[in-house]
Structure formats: structure tokens, C-alpha cells
Motif scaffolding. Structure first.
Motif, PDB file in Angstrom:
ATOM      1  N   PRO A 169       0.519  -1.092   0.155  1.00 21.04           N
ATOM      2  CA  PRO A 169       0.127  -0.410  -0.236  1.00 21.04           C
ATOM      3  C   PRO A 169       0.995   1.491  -0.050  1.00 21.04           C
ATOM      4  O   PRO A 169       0.129   2.319  -0.223  1.00 21.04           O
ATOM      5  CB  PRO A 169      -0.892  -0.353   1.523  1.00 21.04           C
ATOM      6  N   ASN A 170       2.260   1.337   0.431  1.00 20.09           N
ATOM      7  CA  ASN A 170       2.695   2.224   0.602  1.00 20.09           C
ATOM      8  C   ASN A 170       4.110   2.470  -0.154  1.00 20.09           C
ATOM      9  O   ASN A 170       5.156   1.957   0.553  1.00 20.09           O
ATOM     10  CB  ASN A 170       2.802   2.770   2.143  1.00 20.09           C
ATOM     11  N   PRO A 171       4.125   2.172  -1.875  1.00 23.41           N
ATOM     12  CA  PRO A 171       5.507   2.129  -2.015  1.00 23.41           C
ATOM     13  C   PRO A 171       5.945   3.620  -2.466  1.00 23.41           C
ATOM     14  O   PRO A 171       5.889   4.553  -1.955  1.00 23.41           O
ATOM     15  CB  PRO A 171       4.865   1.311  -3.780  1.00 23.41           C
ATOM     16  N   SER A 172       7.426   3.709  -2.052  1.00 25.25           N
ATOM     17  CA  SER A 172       8.674   4.447  -2.316  1.00 25.25           C
ATOM     18  C   SER A 172       9.390   4.573  -3.694  1.00 25.25           C
ATOM     19  O   SER A 172      10.736   3.520  -3.323  1.00 25.25           O
ATOM     20  CB  SER A 172       9.347   5.009  -1.247  1.00 25.25           C
ATOM     21  N   GLU A 173       9.569   5.813  -4.040  1.00 25.81           N
ATOM     22  CA  GLU A 173      10.799   5.838  -5.606  1.00 25.81           C
ATOM     23  C   GLU A 173      12.171   5.497  -5.028  1.00 25.81           C
ATOM     24  O   GLU A 173      12.273   5.243  -5.004  1.00 25.81           O
ATOM     25  CB  GLU A 173      10.250   6.222  -6.282  1.00 25.81           C
TER      26      GLU A 173
END
Length: 598
Positions: free
Chosen positions: A302-306
Motif C-alpha cells: 500500500p505504501n511504495p516509495s520511489e
């Protein structure tokens, strides 16, 4: 290591017998004073066999007693070698050790633990093989007494875990809720306002609670913590252990989750040696599991980060690692705590859905003393037992109270396989039984064709019908041999005939299963005729009906003189190779090479 302590000549003889039987397990402990020897054995070994009186052993060991989960198991054997008494730690090894000692010394094992006497699953080891830990062992006595007395006991939680069987007086909260709903409907129709009293999930009385939450422990309950939670951790380089540990505790507390339910810590493989993460796992006594960044990148979170992707090659470490690890241990997972951050760390928590268990158990040819101890353990561990009715009847007395038995008739193999796999896929502990070895012309094949990755499968070998029959005849299978079933219900006769011909041409000793029935009476004569084309007429042929079962008959004849009409489906037929012969009335196939010495 098993320590053995003796004080008399007879005791020392028994000690030597145990050491000879178990050379890699036994240490004979001696000292000038037998009390010193027994105390040393207690301190230095996992189990103790005391060849002393029970009273003397108790007086020596009483000051050393600590906790039954960590104390050595103790078995006492009397001077006359009549009894092997499981004195301490019955469920923690003494009961099994007493049986082993009795087998070597020829005495009788004495087991006094109440649950074993009643055949009930013991609560102090309930779920131990699943990784359960007991939150409040002080409640074991009262709940166990209620269980054994037949009083109502509630089972709260545990949905989906392959639990061992519990007696009928244990009612799960789910069953209670379903029953209450039905009773409410009946009450509306009849005016009866009863709601099932103390069997409801919140009612008074004894309860077995399985929970990974920090909810207050209900009075009169024994609480088990299942290893259902996985912590995913990510961090900056050089993160302090206190920061990682503090963030873990914060995440668990905020969600009301219990730390005793943690199974492992998980992270990306680049952090496998990060001191703060390694120390946090070690401090909690948990394994640290790691995964490649590419694998974690495939996990939907739910909370991906580039920014994280740029840094380590995956858009998520904590959430992805928690979910992936939980799925690897179970049949699915849910994220129960999304990513939480501190200055230098991230943490997420996933809860796994446990896999069911399918034990495929061979029960041997029928004689109880040829049933493997591991098969007995698997049958007693299973909450659901599936099998052919006549095979279930052979082992029914071994099943614990509360075991659900699903027996069916001949010709329903596929139905049995589907039933067993479906029950295991629903999260239950299942034993699917077969005569002989379940993997030889029995239930393992059809079951494993249906079983998916959502269940754990365990095979328990059994003594096959061929081996049982061979042992009655002599040594007909001492060299290369082939097993062939003559039943053409599922295999076309053309294929069976080709296999018989190949075995005949290859000069194998041939063991024929399913040789002849009332409606299949021509296949056996045809197979024998094919074998006779490649064997002399005096080739020995043996057949055994009901090997190691009541009504057993054994016949040794020749390929020329065998009478197929004397053979039925309860018979195994063994046809020798061209080198097989009869020696002193025994069927022998030579090994085929000369013995050498030196």
C-alpha cells in the motif's frame, strides 16, 4: 543425551544394556555416591534413567526441580526390571522414554499423566509442533481438569490452524456462535430465550484461547500464542538497535499485537548484516530472514516509495518483506500494520494464514506391532482421519477423543483423496491412511495429484504388502524385482501385458498386486503364461493371503503347479526369476554376485 545412573550390580547390567542399544545417546554416570551421580546427570543431560527406587530418586532430585518445560525427563526402573516409570516430564519426553526403556529391558512402561491415561491431547504440549507458546502455564491444571472431567470448555481463536483433536466437550467459539444464531431463531419461534450459557465465546468457565493479540486474559483460560506475525524491517545504514526495537514495540502496541506471536524478522538481503537489525532479531530470539530486492519489488504494497526503489532496488522493504515472509510460512497473508517510520528505520507487520496439514500414513499389513511409531503419532495428532472403512477400523482405538473419522468403501479412492485434501486446504490436521505403504498402490498418488501449495504434506511410510508377503516366503526379493498390478480398472490391459512381458524378458522377480477377483479371473493366468515363456517350469512361486492378519495362509509352489483359482484380492503373488530357487522350503532369489572378504 540420556544419562543412566545405577547403584547395584543388576542396575549396572541394565545400564550397559541401554548403552549397547543406544550407543550414541546414552552416558552412564557414576560417582562414589549415587546421589552425586544422579545430581550430575540432572545438570548435564536432557533425560535421566534412574535405576533406583522411585522414593530414593524423588528425595535426591526434589531440591533440583525447576520447571517441567526445562527440567530433564526422568524415568525410574526398579531393581527387578519389572517397570519403567515415567516419573518427571511425562509430556516432555519421559513417557516416550519409558516406552523405549521398557522395550530394551523387557519391562512394562508406567505412564500416569492423566491426559495420556484418557487418550486426550495434553494441554501442556498443545500446538507445540506449530510453534505455540503458553502465556499462563499456571492455568493448565484447572483447564486440564475441566477438559478431563467432561465439563464444557470453550475454544476461542485458532481458526485455520491445524490443531490436534480435542474431546467433544470442547466447543469452538465459531460453533458456539453458529449454535446461538440457530437457537435465537428457534427462540423467536417458540418463545424460549436460552442462549447456550457458558458455551458462548464470552461466557464463564474454562477456555482454551489462541490469540496473537494483547487482549486481557479471560479468567479460567489457558492462552496460547501462535507464531502468526512477521515483522518487516527497513533501515538506514548504521541504525541503532534501540531505535529498531523501539519502533517494533511501538507498532505492536499500537495494533494491540502480542510480541510472543512473532515468528521472525524479515528484510532485504542488503540488510542481512546490518548490526541494528541483526541485534533486534537476536534480542527477541527470532530468526532474521532476507530476500533479494528483485523479489520484494514484485510484492504489491500500500505504501511504495520511489526513493526506496532508487536506494535499494525495491519500492518497499518493510511491508514487502513482512508480506513475502508471511506468505512463505503460510497460505496467504494480510498486512495488519502498515509501514511506520522513525528517523532511521521502518517497520510493518503481516499476519499469516497458516497452512493445513496432510499426513499420508501407511498403516502396514495389519499386525499392530508392524505399525510404525511415527504412524501412531501421526494418527493421534490428526483431527480428521480419512480412509477405507476396514483400514480405519484397524487403527480406530489409536485415535484421540474428538477425532473426526471419514470412512468410505471400496472403489472410492478418488473421493477419499478429494475429501482429505479439501479438509487440509481448510486448515485442518488430516491423516489419510492406506494399507501397507500409502505410496504403493494406495492413497498417496491420487492425493498428491490434487494437493496444492496451500497445505503441508507429510508422508509416513509403512511396511508394504509385498515386503510382508516376501518375509513369510523367505527372500524372494533379494535381487532386482518389479511390482505390477493386474487390475485393469484404471490401466488398460494392453499396457499391463506390455509391462509383464518386459519384466519377464528382463528376468525380474515379479510381485503381482491385485492378482484376481470374482470378476477378473483371466488376467492372472495370462500373466503367468507370459512369465512361463521366459522361466523354467520349476521356478518358485509363492503367494500369501492376509499376510500378518487373521486367517493368514502361505503357499510355496512352482510356475508349473500354481493354481490361480486359489488366489484372490487379499493375496500377493511373487514369481521368481530364472535364478530363484527353493532352499529348505524357503523361496530364495540369489543376490547375483559372489561374496568377497577382506
Amino acid at each position: 543425551m540420556i544419562a543412566v545412573v545405577a547403584a547395584t550390580a543388576s542396575g549396572r547390567t541394565a545400564a550397559e544394556a541401554l548403552a549397547a542399544a543406544w550407543p550414541d545417546e546414552v552416558r552412564i554416570v557414576a560417582a562414589e555416591r549415587v546421589g552425586d551421580a544422579l545430581a550430575e546427570a540432572w545438570r548435564t543431560c536432557d533425560a535421566v534413567v534412574s535405576l533406583l527406587a522411585v522414593g530414593a530418586t524423588v528425595r535426591i532430585l526434589a531440591p533440583l526441580l525447576g520447571d517441567k518445560t526445562t527440567d530433564p525427563a526422568v524415568v525410574c526402573v526398579d531393581e527387578a526390571r519389572r517397570y519403567a516409570v515415567a516419573l518427571l516430564g511425562g509430556h516432555y519426553g519421559a513417557n516416550r522414554l519409558a516406552a523405549r526403556v521398557a522395550e530394551v529391558l523387557g519391562c512394562e512402561p508406567v505412564v500416569t499423566t492423566a491426559s495420556d491415561a484418557a487418550g486426550v491431547t495434553p494441554l501442556d504440549t498443545f500446538g507445540a509442533d506449530l510453534g505455540f507458546t503458553i502465556e499462563n502455564p499456571g492455568a493448565l491444571a484447572s483447564v486440564g481438569a475441566a477438559l478431563l472431567s467432561g465439563e464444557p470448555v470453550r475454544l476461542v481463536g485458532g481458526d485455520g490452524w491445524p490443531l490436534p483433536p480435542l474431546p467433544p466437550n470442547v466447543v469452538s467459539s465459531k460453533d458456539a456462535r453458529d449454535g446461538e444464531a440457530a437457537r435465537d431463531g428457534e427462540a423467536a419461534r417458540t418463545g424460549d430465550g436460552g442462549r447456550g450459557g457458558d458455551l458462548g465465546p464470552g461466557g464463564p468457565g474454562a477456555a482454551i484461547v489462541i490469540s496473537d493479540r494483547r487482549d486481557p486474559v479471560p479468567a479460567g483460560s489457558v492462552v496460547y500464542r501462535p507464531p502468526s506475525l512477521v515483522i518487516g524491517v527497513g533501515s538506514a545504514r548504521g541504525v541503532a538497535v534501540a531505535e529498531v526495537d523501539g519502533l517494533i514495540e511501538e507498532a505492536l502496541a499500537a495494533a494491540g499485537l502480542h510480541p510472543a506471536a512473532l515468528r521472525c524478522l524479515a528484510t532485504v538481503d542488503r540488510k542481512a548484516g546490518e548490526p541494528g537489525i541483526v541485534a533486534a532479531a537476536a534480542g527477541r530470539g527470532l530468526p532474521l530472514v532476507t530476500f533479494p530486492a528483485g523479489l520484494l519489488a514484485e510484492v504489491d504494497v500500500p505504501n511504495p516509495s520511489e526513493a526506496v526503489r532508487t536506494e535499494v532496488g525495491t519500492p518497499s522493504v518493510a511491508e514487502a518483506a513482512a508480506l513475502h515472509a508471511a506468505r512463505s510460512y503460510g497460505r496467504g497473508a494480510e498486512l495488519v500494520v502498515e509501514k511506520r517510520k522513525s528517523a532511521n528505520a521502518t517497520v510493518a507487520v503481516a499476519r499469516l494464514r497458516p497452512r493445513g496439514r496432510l499426513s499420508i500414513v501407511g498403516i502396514g499389513p495389519g499386525a499392530r506391532d508392524l505399525l510404525a511409531p511415527r504412524a501412531v503419532a501421526a494418527l493421534r495428532r490428526a483431527a480428521v482421519v480419512v480412509g477405507l472403512g476396514q483400514y480405519v477400523d484397524q487403527v480406530r482405538d489409536l485415535l484421540r477423543p474428538g477425532t473426526r473419522v471419514l470412512a468410505s468403501g471400496l472403489g472410492q479412492e478418488e473421493e477419499r483423496a478429494r475429501t482429505a485434501v479439501a479438509a487440509a486446504s481448510a486448515g485442518q490436521a488430516v491423516a489419510l491412511i492406506g494399507s501397507g505403504d500409502a505410496g504403493v498402490y494406495a492413497m498417496a498418488g491420487p492425493a498428491l495429484e490434487l494437493a496444492g501449495g496451500d497445505i503441508d504434506v507429510d508422508g509416513v511410510p509403512g511396511l508394504t504388502a509385498a515386503l510382508a508377503a516376501a518375509s513369510r516366503l523367505g527372500a524372494p526379493l533379494a535381487h532386482d524385482h518389479a511390482y505390477i498390478s493386474l487390475s485393469d480398472l484404471n490401466t488398460p490391459w494392453e499396457i499391463i501385458e506390455r509391462r509383464v512381458r518386459a519384466a519377464a524378458e528382463g528376468d525380474f522377480t515379479v510381485c503381482l498386486y491385485n492378482p484376481r477377483s470374482r470378476t477378473r479371473d483371466w488376467q492372472l493366468p495370462k500373466a503367468l503364461a507370459i512369465l512361463a515363456e521366459h522361466r523354467p517350469p520349476e521356478t518358485p512361486v509363492g503367494y500369501v493371503r492376509n499376510a500378518f492378519r487373521p486367517g493368514e495362509t502361505t503357499t510355496l509352489t512352482t510356475l508349473r503347479d500354481i493354481d490361480p483359482a486359489a488366489i484372490d484380492m487379499f493375496t500377493v503373488v511373487i514369481v521368481g526369476s530364472s535364478h530363484s530357487r527353493t532352499v529348505a522350503g524357503r523361496f530364495v532369489t540369489p543376490r547375483g554376485y559372489p561374496w568377497t572378504s577382506g
